[in-house]
Design a protein around this motif. Structure first.
Motif, mmCIF file in Angstrom:
data_model
loop_
_atom_site.group_PDB
_atom_site.id
_atom_site.type_symbol
_atom_site.label_atom_id
_atom_site.label_comp_id
_atom_site.label_asym_id
_atom_site.label_seq_id
_atom_site.Cartn_x
_atom_site.Cartn_y
_atom_site.Cartn_z
ATOM 1 N N GLY A 86 -3.811 13.287 10.448
ATOM 2 C CA GLY A 86 -2.448 12.763 10.416
ATOM 3 C C GLY A 86 -2.250 11.469 11.165
ATOM 4 N N ARG A 87 -3.346 10.770 11.505
ATOM 5 C CA ARG A 87 -3.245 9.526 12.249
ATOM 6 C C ARG A 87 -4.088 8.445 11.577
ATOM 7 N NH1 ARG A 87 -3.121 11.055 18.708
ATOM 8 N NH2 ARG A 87 -1.668 12.804 18.529
ATOM 9 N N ALA A 88 -3.866 7.192 11.980
ATOM 10 C CA ALA A 88 -4.647 6.078 11.450
ATOM 11 C C ALA A 88 -4.424 4.861 12.328
ATOM 12 C CB ALA A 88 -4.241 5.760 10.011
ATOM 13 N N GLY A 89 -5.355 3.930 12.240
ATOM 14 C CA GLY A 89 -5.170 2.604 12.819
ATOM 15 C C GLY A 89 -5.116 1.599 11.695
ATOM 16 N N VAL A 90 -4.045 0.804 11.633
ATOM 17 C CA VAL A 90 -3.895 -0.213 10.589
ATOM 18 C C VAL A 90 -4.232 -1.555 11.229
ATOM 19 C CG1 VAL A 90 -2.410 -1.211 8.827
ATOM 20 C CG2 VAL A 90 -2.107 1.188 9.507
ATOM 21 N N TYR A 91 -5.354 -2.133 10.848
ATOM 22 C CA TYR A 91 -5.915 -3.286 11.548
ATOM 23 C C TYR A 91 -5.464 -4.621 10.982
ATOM 24 C CZ TYR A 91 -8.922 0.036 13.925
ATOM 25 O OH TYR A 91 -9.390 1.077 14.700
ATOM 26 N N THR A 92 -5.125 -4.671 9.709
ATOM 27 C CA THR A 92 -4.702 -5.926 9.082
ATOM 28 C C THR A 92 -3.596 -5.638 8.079
ATOM 29 O OG1 THR A 92 -6.436 -5.675 7.389
ATOM 30 C CG2 THR A 92 -6.967 -7.039 9.309
ATOM 31 N N GLU A 93 -2.744 -6.618 7.860
ATOM 32 C CA GLU A 93 -1.658 -6.515 6.877
ATOM 33 C C GLU A 93 -0.922 -5.184 6.972
ATOM 34 O OE1 GLU A 93 -0.771 -9.064 4.978
ATOM 35 O OE2 GLU A 93 -2.438 -10.347 5.592
ATOM 36 N N PRO A 94 -0.381 -4.826 8.146
ATOM 37 C CA PRO A 94 0.245 -3.508 8.316
ATOM 38 C C PRO A 94 1.543 -3.325 7.546
ATOM 39 C CG PRO A 94 0.597 -4.859 10.251
ATOM 40 C CD PRO A 94 -0.377 -5.614 9.399
ATOM 41 N N SER A 95 2.142 -4.409 7.061
ATOM 42 C CA SER A 95 3.428 -4.286 6.368
ATOM 43 C C SER A 95 3.327 -3.471 5.091
ATOM 44 C CB SER A 95 3.981 -5.674 6.051
ATOM 45 O OG SER A 95 3.107 -6.395 5.179
ATOM 46 N N ARG A 96 2.126 -3.313 4.543
ATOM 47 C CA ARG A 96 1.970 -2.527 3.309
ATOM 48 C C ARG A 96 2.054 -1.022 3.559
ATOM 49 N NH1 ARG A 96 -2.471 -6.187 1.726
ATOM 50 N NH2 ARG A 96 -1.658 -7.667 0.205
ATOM 51 N N ILE A 97 1.928 -0.587 4.804
ATOM 52 C CA ILE A 97 1.961 0.847 5.118
ATOM 53 C C ILE A 97 3.321 1.185 5.705
ATOM 54 C CG2 ILE A 97 0.808 2.726 6.294
ATOM 55 C CD1 ILE A 97 -0.919 1.221 4.220
ATOM 56 N N LEU A 98 4.061 2.006 5.016
ATOM 57 C CA LEU A 98 5.431 2.340 5.405
ATOM 58 C C LEU A 98 5.412 3.546 6.336
ATOM 59 C CD1 LEU A 98 7.080 2.004 1.875
ATOM 60 C CD2 LEU A 98 6.809 0.244 3.638
ATOM 61 N N ALA A 99 5.987 3.361 7.519
ATOM 62 C CA ALA A 99 5.992 4.444 8.516
ATOM 63 C C ALA A 99 6.918 5.569 8.085
ATOM 64 C CB ALA A 99 6.426 3.883 9.874
#
Length: 259
Positions: free
Chosen positions: A246-259
């Protein structure tokens, strides 16, 4: 998912502690020669199965403009012939010998692995709840891994998280090439509305292949390397690492992943 024929082999093993002897199932690793217009250009160590897809994906991500792949006229074993009338083999700056562990090994410098790939242009946005399900869905499709514990996998997913294609191989880059070869055959490239998920870490080469395919989101169970993150930022690809529990690290272009 069905295990491809010839993808596994039995071998004796002694279990410790206790010393019990039994048969084990191993993932097969064999060489595949890739010919372009009759010329041998690559030998890669792979798990047999979906060899034409592998050859197509390899040639696509090396910028060799393949059209089709099929068995050679002489029906030689472990050989695939690729039709690529416009391929410029002179642009290839290295001897195409790759291993199952690292397709980049043997390339003399960073510049030698550069493949023409424009910055990914996609307005794809995906809820994190969808991204977090991808490793589990990919794992459920890894039939040969379930038998052997010895394969990497890549999965292609729709924007809604539907598994479109999964492929396994002893080489992580081969698994990616098989998926991209399948997508090429289905007329799905560029993958501007899709996601790719890999079962291990994110290497430079996997990000490069995603960039060539035009895929905006690349997900991994493991960690990205520093060079993978640099390339992801440069090519506009969203890299998600450590996607588990249930976790992740978004390293680049984080705007594509909606919280």
């Amino acid at each position: 998912m069905e295990v491809p024929p010839h993808a596994t082999r039995r071998a004796p093993v002694r279990r410790m502690p206790g010393g019990a002897s039994e048969d084990d199932r191993l993932a097969v690793e064999e060489p595949l020669e890739i010919r372009i217009n009759g010329t041998a250009v690559a030998v890669t160590m792979r798990t047999p199965g979906h060899d034409e897809e592998l050859a197509l994906g390899f040639c696509l991500t090396e910028g060799l403009q393949p059209v089709a792949a099929h068995p050679p006229e002489d029906l030689a074993a472990n050989v695939v012939e690729v039709e690529a009338p416009d391929a410029d083999l002179g642009r290839v700056q290295r001897s195409f010998y790759t291993s199952s562990s690292c397709g980049v090994c043997g390339k003399g410098a960073l510049e030698a692995v550069a493949v023409d790939a424009p910055r990914v242009d996609s307005d794809l946005a995906v809820p994190f709840e969808v991204v977090s399900t991808l490793p589990g869905l990919l794992g459920a499709a890894q039939a040969t891994f379930a038998l052997t514990g010895g394969l990497h996998a890549t999965g292609l997913f729709s924007a809604g998280g539907e598994l479109l294609c999964a492929r396994e191989d002893v080489g992580r880059h081969n698994a990616m090439d098989k998926v991209l070869g399948w997508a090429f055959g289905e007329g799905l490239l560029p993958l501007s509305r899709s996601m790719l998920c890999v079962s291990g870490r994110l290497s430079f080469e996997l990000v490069q292949k995603a960039a060539v395919a035009g895929c905006p989101v690349l997900v991994a169970v493991g960690a990205p390397s520093s060079l993978a993150v640099e390339l992801g930022a440069d090519r506009g690809i969203t890299l998600c690492g450590f996607v588990r529990d249930g976790r992740a690290g978004v390293y680049t272009e984080p705007s594509r992943i909606l919280a």
